[in-house]
Design a protein around this motif. Structure first.
Motif, short mmCIF file in Angstrom:
data_model
loop_
_atom_site.label_atom_id
_atom_site.label_comp_id
_atom_site.label_asym_id
_atom_site.label_seq_id
_atom_site.Cartn_x
_atom_site.Cartn_y
_atom_site.Cartn_z
N VAL A 167 25.19 26.32 47.29
CA VAL A 167 26.15 26.37 46.44
C VAL A 167 26.84 25.35 46.96
O VAL A 167 27.94 25.01 48.04
N VAL A 168 26.80 24.27 45.89
CA VAL A 168 27.69 22.37 46.49
C VAL A 168 29.01 23.09 45.87
O VAL A 168 29.64 22.79 44.76
N CYS A 169 30.40 23.00 46.58
CA CYS A 169 31.48 23.48 46.40
C CYS A 169 31.76 24.42 45.49
O CYS A 169 32.85 24.18 44.57
N PRO A 170 31.71 25.51 45.53
CA PRO A 170 32.28 26.32 44.70
C PRO A 170 33.20 26.81 44.73
O PRO A 170 33.60 28.06 46.04
N ASP A 171 34.63 25.93 45.39
CA ASP A 171 36.08 26.39 45.26
C ASP A 171 36.58 26.79 44.28
O ASP A 171 38.05 26.40 44.22
N ASP A 172 36.28 27.32 43.13
CA ASP A 172 36.67 27.28 42.08
C ASP A 172 36.39 28.80 41.70
O ASP A 172 35.21 29.12 41.69
N GLU A 173 36.67 29.51 40.66
CA GLU A 173 36.28 30.50 40.16
C GLU A 173 34.91 30.97 39.59
O GLU A 173 34.06 31.80 40.00
N ASN A 174 35.00 30.00 39.04
CA ASN A 174 33.79 30.22 38.06
C ASN A 174 32.31 29.41 38.66
O ASN A 174 31.63 30.36 38.92
N ALA A 175 32.91 28.58 39.74
CA ALA A 175 31.33 28.28 40.30
C ALA A 175 31.46 29.63 41.61
O ALA A 175 29.51 30.02 41.65
N LEU A 176 32.24 29.69 41.73
CA LEU A 176 31.68 31.27 43.10
C LEU A 176 31.03 32.56 42.47
O LEU A 176 30.31 33.19 42.71
N GLY A 177 32.08 32.50 41.27
CA GLY A 177 31.69 34.35 40.34
C GLY A 177 29.86 33.78 40.13
O GLY A 177 29.62 34.71 40.43
N GLY A 178 29.76 32.71 39.46
CA GLY A 178 28.51 32.63 39.39
C GLY A 178 27.29 32.95 39.94
O GLY A 178 26.20 33.70 40.79
N ALA A 179 27.33 32.53 41.44
CA ALA A 179 26.98 32.37 42.76
C ALA A 179 27.02 33.72 43.14
O ALA A 179 25.73 34.26 43.25
N LEU A 180 28.29 34.07 43.50
CA LEU A 180 27.71 35.58 43.87
C LEU A 180 27.50 36.42 42.85
O LEU A 180 26.82 37.84 43.42
N ARG A 181 27.87 36.70 41.88
CA ARG A 181 26.14 37.50 41.02
C ARG A 181 25.25 37.48 40.96
O ARG A 181 24.53 38.69 40.87
N ALA A 237 38.75 35.71 47.95
CA ALA A 237 40.65 36.08 47.59
C ALA A 237 41.11 36.30 46.64
O ALA A 237 41.66 37.42 46.33
N ALA A 238 41.53 35.27 46.05
CA ALA A 238 41.99 35.56 44.50
C ALA A 238 41.24 36.28 43.30
O ALA A 238 41.63 36.46 42.63
N MET A 239 40.12 36.15 44.01
CA MET A 239 39.32 36.63 43.50
C MET A 239 38.86 38.45 43.55
O MET A 239 38.02 39.68 42.29
N GLY A 240 39.61 38.62 44.39
CA GLY A 240 39.22 39.41 45.00
C GLY A 240 37.27 40.08 46.01
O GLY A 240 37.09 40.93 45.69
N GLU A 241 37.20 39.24 46.23
CA GLU A 241 35.58 39.42 46.00
C GLU A 241 35.41 38.74 48.05
O GLU A 241 36.68 38.29 48.60
N THR A 242 34.69 39.89 48.29
CA THR A 242 34.19 39.20 50.07
C THR A 242 33.19 38.87 49.83
O THR A 242 32.45 38.62 49.34
N LEU A 243 33.41 37.41 51.22
CA LEU A 243 32.13 36.89 51.79
C LEU A 243 31.46 36.92 52.80
O LEU A 243 30.11 36.24 53.31
#
Length: 462
Positions: A178-192, A215-221
């Motif tokens: 996952v390339v540059c997942p540094d916004d909520e949409n990109a990271l959220g899609g990968a995490l889901r 952290a802003a999304m309340g998600e843990t990596l």
């Protein structure tokens, strides 16, 4: 619909009428939307009572509305108005049950009111679900017409994507760079997609920015690998290296420009090309269509020549086959006959002939086709078009990026489609989402990539 009523004067004690109805999941969604009752007991695939099973219970007032259907269309019929209704609920009906609703005239009074018994049974075991009595004002004037129509309803469900996601869950999670997942949409899609066990993400980019977004999304990596690399181009190049090392079987676009993602993939020495041009496919789940609809190419090739269109068609056929569809390619133009003044019509005819001669394989190809006779069997027959594709195309090959982009967005914003996006022609599928794509769209893109990868791996073993 042909409607005829029974006037007050025509009604007799003992007159009966009935209708049968198969209760579908769409009925439950439609009733929820119209009534505002979102009780999960009455929504398909939801567990409202916490027992771990979907309930799919038809709402009692939906069942009661079937009495109104009989009274308003059969007995007494058009012109009838309710005055009173009693209801007693005896058993439940569920999506998939077929029911029969019966009414019988039991009384008439001089003021024009009619009393009818109302009963609803489940077909199969004849269980009584609902009964009561209705008092109505019966029509005084005769009514008979056969031109009554109401607008059809399309429930905005994306059942094709749901089915693809269910199939992908059964596969091993596909390792995905996952390339540059540094916004909520990109990271959220990968995490889901990771939560659904469809992908195992490897997050590539600025580690501090990725962690701050989580952290802003309340998600843990926790447990997710992060490759700390600054710069979009460098992160995309690292994704290519992971693919060559066998550590990633797909690449997913994050928060970077598409050009920056794809440029390293085109490098002759370190890129991911495998002989074909990179092409993009939108896989659209359009409410009301019997299967997904592909639109290609709407994102990469601006004004493709004939050679490029060959790769566009072949890549789309391979993807359709990979997710279990019969590939029927309609090559679009403004007309359905070859016009020397319209280059797209010439290209379409040549692509059709190439498929006929085995230069394009795995699917049926027809063209030129106009949009109407590509997807509507009635329009195709009106124009005298026969064959397996005309009127039934599920892959729409557009003349250029303008037409493709317009068609895909029309399906999304007017026809309420969800769209998944993949780039093909590389060593691995490339999941290409836009910033505005929904979580469901991103999840479907991952599912399609996983199914396509599994199919390619199975084919390689044969």
């Amino acid at each position: 619909m042909h409607l005829v009523n029974r006037t007050f004067a025509e009604l007799r004690i003992g007159d009966t009428a009935e209708i049968r109805r198969l209760i579908t999941p769409d009925d439950l969604y439609s009733f929820a939307a119209v009534s505002g009752n979102f009780n999960p007991m009455h929504l398909p695939d939801h567990d409202g009572d916490g027992d771990g099973r979907a309930d799919n219970v038809a709402p009692g007032m939906f069942l009661a509305s079937l009495f109104s259907a009989v009274l308003g269309t059969r007995l007494p019929g058009p012109g009838t108005l309710y005055r009173h209704q009693t209801l007693a609920f005896h058993d439940r009906a569920h999506a998939g049950d077929e029911v029969i609703c019966r009414v019988e005239v039991t009384d008439k009074t001089a003021d024009g009111s009619v009393t009818l018994s109302t009963r609803l049974h489940r077909i199969g075991d004849d269980a009584l679900l609902l009964d009561g009595a209705a008092v109505v004002t019966a029509p005084q004037r005769k009514f008979e017409r056969n031109d009554i129509e109401v607008p059809g309803l399309i429930v905005e469900r994306h059942r094709h994507f749901d089915a693809l996601i269910d199939r992908a869950r059964a596969l091993p999670a596909i390792p995905t760079a996952v390339v540059c997942p540094d916004d909520e949409n990109a990271l959220g899609g990968a995490l889901r997609a990771a939560e659904e066990s469809i992908i195992t993400p490897i997050l590539i980019g600025r580690a501090d920015a990725i962690r701050a977004t989580a952290a802003a999304m309340g998600e843990t990596l926790e447990g997710i690998e992060i490759v700390d690399i600054a710069g979009d181009a460098e992160a995309a190049a690292e994704a290519c290296r992971l693919v060559h090392a066998g550590r990633a079987a797909a690449v997913m676009k994050g928060h970077l420009h598409t050009d920056d993602l794809l440029r390293p993939m085109l490098d002759k020495a370190t890129g991911l090309r495998i002989g074909r041009r990179l092409t993009h496919v939108f896989v659209m789940d359009v409410p009301g269509r019997p299967e997904p609809v592909f639109v290609t190419d709407a994102a990469i090739n601006i004004a493709p020549d004939l050679e490029t269109k060959m790769d566009i068609v072949q890549n789309a056929i391979d993807l359709a086959t990979g997710i279990g569809m019969e590939a029927r390619v309609g090559v679009l133009s403004a007309v359905e006959t070859v016009n020397p003044a319209i280059q797209s019509s010439i290209d379409a005819a040549l692509l059709s002939k190439m498929a006929e001669r085995g230069q394009i394989t795995g699917g049926a190809v027809d063209g030129p086709l106009a949009m109407d006779n590509a997807v509507d069997i009635g329009a195709a027959r009106t124009k005298g078009l026969r064959g397996n594709v005309a009127g039934r195309a599920n892959i729409l090959v557009v003349p250029g990026i303008d037409a493709g982009n317009m068609l895909a967005k029309q399906l999304s914003f007017i026809s309420h489609a969800e769209g998944a996006g993949l780039v093909l022609g590389a060593k691995v599928p490339v999941i290409l989402n836009s910033r505005s794509d929904s979580a469901a769209s991103r999840l479907a893109s991952c599912a399609i990539a996983a199914l396509h990868d599994a199919h390619r791996a199975a084919e390689a073993k044969r």
